[in-house]
Design an enzyme around this catalytic site. Structure first.
Site, PDB file in Angstrom:
ATOM      1  N   HIS A 180       0.796  -1.172   0.114  1.00 49.90           N
ATOM      2  CA  HIS A 180      -0.019  -0.160   0.109  1.00 49.90           C
ATOM      3  C   HIS A 180       0.875   1.082  -0.059  1.00 49.90           C
ATOM      4  CE1 HIS A 180      -3.084   2.992   1.265  1.00 49.90           C
ATOM      5  NE2 HIS A 180      -3.871   2.045   0.817  1.00 49.90           N
ATOM      6  N   ASP A 183      -7.901  -5.416  -0.195  1.00 50.85           N
ATOM      7  CA  ASP A 183      -8.670  -6.510  -1.235  1.00 50.85           C
ATOM      8  C   ASP A 183      -7.932  -7.860  -0.700  1.00 50.85           C
ATOM      9  OD1 ASP A 183      -9.839  -4.354  -2.829  1.00 50.85           O
ATOM     10  OD2 ASP A 183      -7.661  -3.478  -3.206  1.00 50.85           O
TER      11      ASP A 183
HETATM   12  N1  CMC Z   1       4.240  -7.718  -4.805  1.00 53.49           N
HETATM   13  C1  CMC Z   1       5.380  -7.647  -4.932  1.00 53.49           C
HETATM   14  N2  CMC Z   1       6.319  -6.566  -4.857  1.00 53.49           N
HETATM   15  C2  CMC Z   1       5.525  -5.374  -4.601  1.00 53.49           C
HETATM   16  C3  CMC Z   1       4.186  -5.165  -4.277  1.00 53.49           C
HETATM   17  C4  CMC Z   1       3.551  -6.515  -4.458  1.00 53.49           C
HETATM   18  N3  CMC Z   1       2.213  -6.436  -4.250  1.00 53.49           N
HETATM   19  N4  CMC Z   1       3.904  -3.934  -3.822  1.00 53.49           N
HETATM   20  C5  CMC Z   1       5.130  -3.154  -3.928  1.00 53.49           C
HETATM   21  N5  CMC Z   1       6.202  -3.988  -4.334  1.00 53.49           N
HETATM   22  C6  CMC Z   1       7.484  -3.669  -4.273  1.00 53.49           C
HETATM   23  C7  CMC Z   1       7.759  -2.926  -5.531  1.00 53.49           C
HETATM   24  O1  CMC Z   1       8.259  -3.577  -6.555  1.00 53.49           O
HETATM   25  C8  CMC Z   1       8.876  -1.888  -5.088  1.00 53.49           C
HETATM   26  O2  CMC Z   1      10.064  -2.774  -5.067  1.00 53.49           O
HETATM   27  P1  CMC Z   1      11.444  -2.111  -5.424  1.00 53.49           P
HETATM   28  O3  CMC Z   1      11.706  -1.228  -4.218  1.00 53.49           O
HETATM   29  O4  CMC Z   1      12.352  -3.332  -5.283  1.00 53.49           O
HETATM   30  O5  CMC Z   1      11.273  -1.397  -6.756  1.00 53.49           O
HETATM   31  C9  CMC Z   1       8.555  -1.726  -3.566  1.00 53.49           C
HETATM   32  O6  CMC Z   1       7.833  -2.731  -3.206  1.00 53.49           O
HETATM   33  C10 CMC Z   1       7.736  -0.514  -3.623  1.00 53.49           C
HETATM   34  O7  CMC Z   1       6.517  -0.573  -4.345  1.00 53.49           O
HETATM   35  P2  CMC Z   1       5.955   0.593  -5.123  1.00 53.49           P
HETATM   36  O8  CMC Z   1       5.494   0.244  -6.348  1.00 53.49           O
HETATM   37  O9  CMC Z   1       7.121   2.038  -5.296  1.00 53.49           O
HETATM   38  O10 CMC Z   1       4.939   1.418  -4.136  1.00 53.49           O
HETATM   39  P3  CMC Z   1       3.690   2.136  -4.492  1.00 53.49           P
HETATM   40  O11 CMC Z   1       3.479   2.899  -3.283  1.00 53.49           O
HETATM   41  O12 CMC Z   1       4.090   3.030  -5.582  1.00 53.49           O
HETATM   42  O13 CMC Z   1       2.423   1.093  -4.822  1.00 53.49           O
HETATM   43  C11 CMC Z   1       0.749  -0.277  -4.599  1.00 53.49           C
HETATM   44  C12 CMC Z   1       1.451   0.835  -3.826  1.00 53.49           C
HETATM   45  C13 CMC Z   1      -0.571  -0.785  -3.715  1.00 53.49           C
HETATM   46  C14 CMC Z   1       0.231   0.114  -5.993  1.00 53.49           C
HETATM   47  C15 CMC Z   1       1.612  -1.494  -4.774  1.00 53.49           C
HETATM   48  O14 CMC Z   1       1.820  -2.058  -3.279  1.00 53.49           O
HETATM   49  C16 CMC Z   1       0.799  -2.866  -5.679  1.00 53.49           C
HETATM   50  O15 CMC Z   1       1.030  -2.854  -6.773  1.00 53.49           O
HETATM   51  N6  CMC Z   1       0.261  -3.766  -4.742  1.00 53.49           N
HETATM   52  C17 CMC Z   1      -0.571  -4.622  -5.665  1.00 53.49           C
HETATM   53  C18 CMC Z   1      -2.020  -4.001  -6.149  1.00 53.49           C
HETATM   54  C19 CMC Z   1      -2.843  -4.184  -4.768  1.00 53.49           C
HETATM   55  O16 CMC Z   1      -3.083  -4.880  -4.038  1.00 53.49           O
HETATM   56  N7  CMC Z   1      -3.444  -2.913  -4.803  1.00 53.49           N
HETATM   57  C20 CMC Z   1      -4.670  -2.276  -3.876  1.00 53.49           C
HETATM   58  C21 CMC Z   1      -4.340  -1.295  -3.053  1.00 53.49           C
HETATM   59  S1  CMC Z   1      -5.229  -1.006  -1.576  1.00 53.49           S
HETATM   60  C22 CMC Z   1      -6.824  -0.859  -1.975  1.00 53.49           C
HETATM   61  C23 CMC Z   1      -6.792   0.640  -2.680  1.00 53.49           C
HETATM   62  O17 CMC Z   1      -7.068   1.647  -1.870  1.00 53.49           O
HETATM   63  O18 CMC Z   1      -6.750   0.549  -3.768  1.00 53.49           O
END
Ligand code: CMC
Length: 431
Positions: free
Chosen positions: A308, A365
């Protein structure tokens, strides 16, 4: 003395005022920075940017706190109803008994859809994406309620808009299910039922057979809707505010929010989680393979339902759902092998240094889909359920934005990295 921070740029000092929220969150107020210094700030994804002040929801992602209008989500999930939480979000305080009764009755009365509007559903192809139809139907409401589709509605108009949207949303969502997935005729809303029961009736009753309401199902769905009701400046809510900041009407703004919500990184994640759990199940429960894939920098696969932007601790909403899911399934007499897979997946991920270092925990989720599935809601309707839950939050933020005299049209800047000036080359001289 108001707190300031001194920023030195090209040997010149700039005094940046510091503003504080009621929970002592500090922010640098850079509203005059560009004008005075010509410098922009750069923050793709807005992870460090407060785009507004807001009194709707407080979230501390480090500890895992979520409060609506000051009231902890745990208390709301246990003691409130979805409509009461909606009232709280939209009007700022819990309603009195008579306010709540009036709110519920008015919403129940308006749940019917205009006959011509209802005919629109038939124009969508079977198996159309439910979210695509939802976007279009909510935006079409503006055509049927032109008196409410105003750029500057009065306070009374906003109250009416909130009622119309909250009352019609379950009917629209259920009719989308009936049209795109069931190919079955619509049943009329029942004004004698509470909000959630009426939605279940609209979804699952047919002309021939009334859906037998089950209190466990009603309560489980009520909790899920409460848990989705608001989440401060997430992608869809920010979109609602952004669209509304151009003075677009509320129907257009909410429709924009639904578009943003549909993405798999946001509200579409609940559907993705279910598909991922089904894939793992079909793959013989090979959890380690999926965890490795999620960690592989060469793969763009992510463990859906994990991570998140704001929570760097267990999502408090996920905690509540996780506690409820097993109980709900037992009470409904449902045995779902996907729940075992979800538990095992969570355990493996939470013990893995990749997830520990990045503070990736299950989010709202991760477990919600297992309950939706047990209720009989098909997977591609899960994001629609999220939209139905998030509606009061979107309304509350749009209303707050309209009432704030400091609101300006949302218009970020950019750092231009394209070509410098060059001359146009006539077509016959280009190589
Ligand atoms: N699985 C594997 N790796 C992950 C995941 C995941 N679900 N989420 C983040 N990472 C890794 C990402 O690859 C990155 O790694 P590195 O630093 O090596 O490049 C690190 O963790 C930071 O991730 P980020 O993409 O920079 O984080 P963000 O804050 O931009 O993204 C997120 C947040 C929710 C989009 C992401 O965690 C994600 O894609 N999760 C899966 C989709 C999901 O479950 N979404 C629902 C969110 S909660 C409901 C809502 O309110 O929308």
């Amino acid at each position: 003395m108001p707190e300031t921070v001194t920023l030195k740029l090209k040997e010149k000092n700039f005094e940046i005022p510091v503003i504080s929220g009621t929970e002592n969150e500090k922010a640098l107020d850079i509203r005059k920075l560009r004008q005075e210094s010509s410098y922009l700030t750069y923050d793709p994804g807005y992870g460090n940017t407060g785009a507004c002040t807001s009194a709707v929801t407080y979230l501390d992602g480090e500890i895992g706190i979520l409060r609506h209008r000051g009231i902890p989500i745990e208390q709301l999930a246990e003691k409130s109803s979805f409509l009461e939480t909606s009232y709280l979000l939209i009007y700022g305080d819990l309603p009195t008994k008579s306010q709540l009764e009036k709110f519920k009755k008015t919403i129940a009365k308006q749940a019917d859809l205009n006959k011509d509007f209802k005919n629109l559903f038939a124009s969508y192809p079977k198996f159309a994406s439910p979210m695509a139809v939802l976007v279009a139907m909510v935006s079409s409401l503006a055509a049927y309620y032109p008196d409410l589709a105003k750029s500057n509605p009065s306070k009374e108009d906003v109250d009416e808009l909130a009622i119309q949207l909250l009352s019609k949303m379950p009917t629209i969502c259920a009719y989308i299910y009936k049209t795109t997935l069931k190919n079955e005729s619509f049943v009329e809303p029942r004004k004698d039922l509470d909000y959630v029961s009426n939605f279940l009736h609209l979804m699952f009753s047919s002309k021939k057979k009334e859906y037998p309401l089950n209190q466990e199902v009603v309560e489980a769905l009520e909790t899920l809707l409460i848990l989705h009701a608001d989440h401060e400046q997430n992608c869809s809510t920010s979109t609602v505010r952004m669209v509304g900041s151009s003075w677009a009407d509320l129907f257009a703004s909410i429709s924009g929010g639904i578009c943003a919500l549909s993405g798999p990184l946001h509200g579409g994640a609940n559907q993705e989680v279910m598909e991922m759990l089904e894939a793992i199940h079909a793959d013989g429960g090979n959890i380690k393979k999926y965890v490795s894939k999620a960690k592989d920098p060469k793969s763009d696969f992510r463990l859906m339902g994990f991570g998140h932007r704001v929570y760097k601790n267990y999502d408090p909403r996920a905690k509540i759902i996780k506690r409820r899911v097993d109980d709900v399934l037992k009470k409904l007499g449902v045995q779902d092998p996907l729940l075992e897979i979800a538990w095992a997946l969570e355990k493996v991920a939470l013990e893995d240094s990749y997830f520990i270092e990045r503070k990736l925990y299950p989010n709202v989720d991760f477990y919600s889909g297992i309950i939706y599935k047990a209720i009989g809601i098909p997977t591609n309707m899960f994001p629609v359920m999220f939209a139905m839950g998030r509606l009061p939050g979107w309304i509350a933020h749009w209303k707050e934005m309209k009432e704030n005299p400091e609101t300006k049209i949302g218009r970020p800047r950019q750092i231009y990295v394209g070509k410098n000036q060059r001359d146009y080359i006539p077509l016959d001289q280009r190589t």
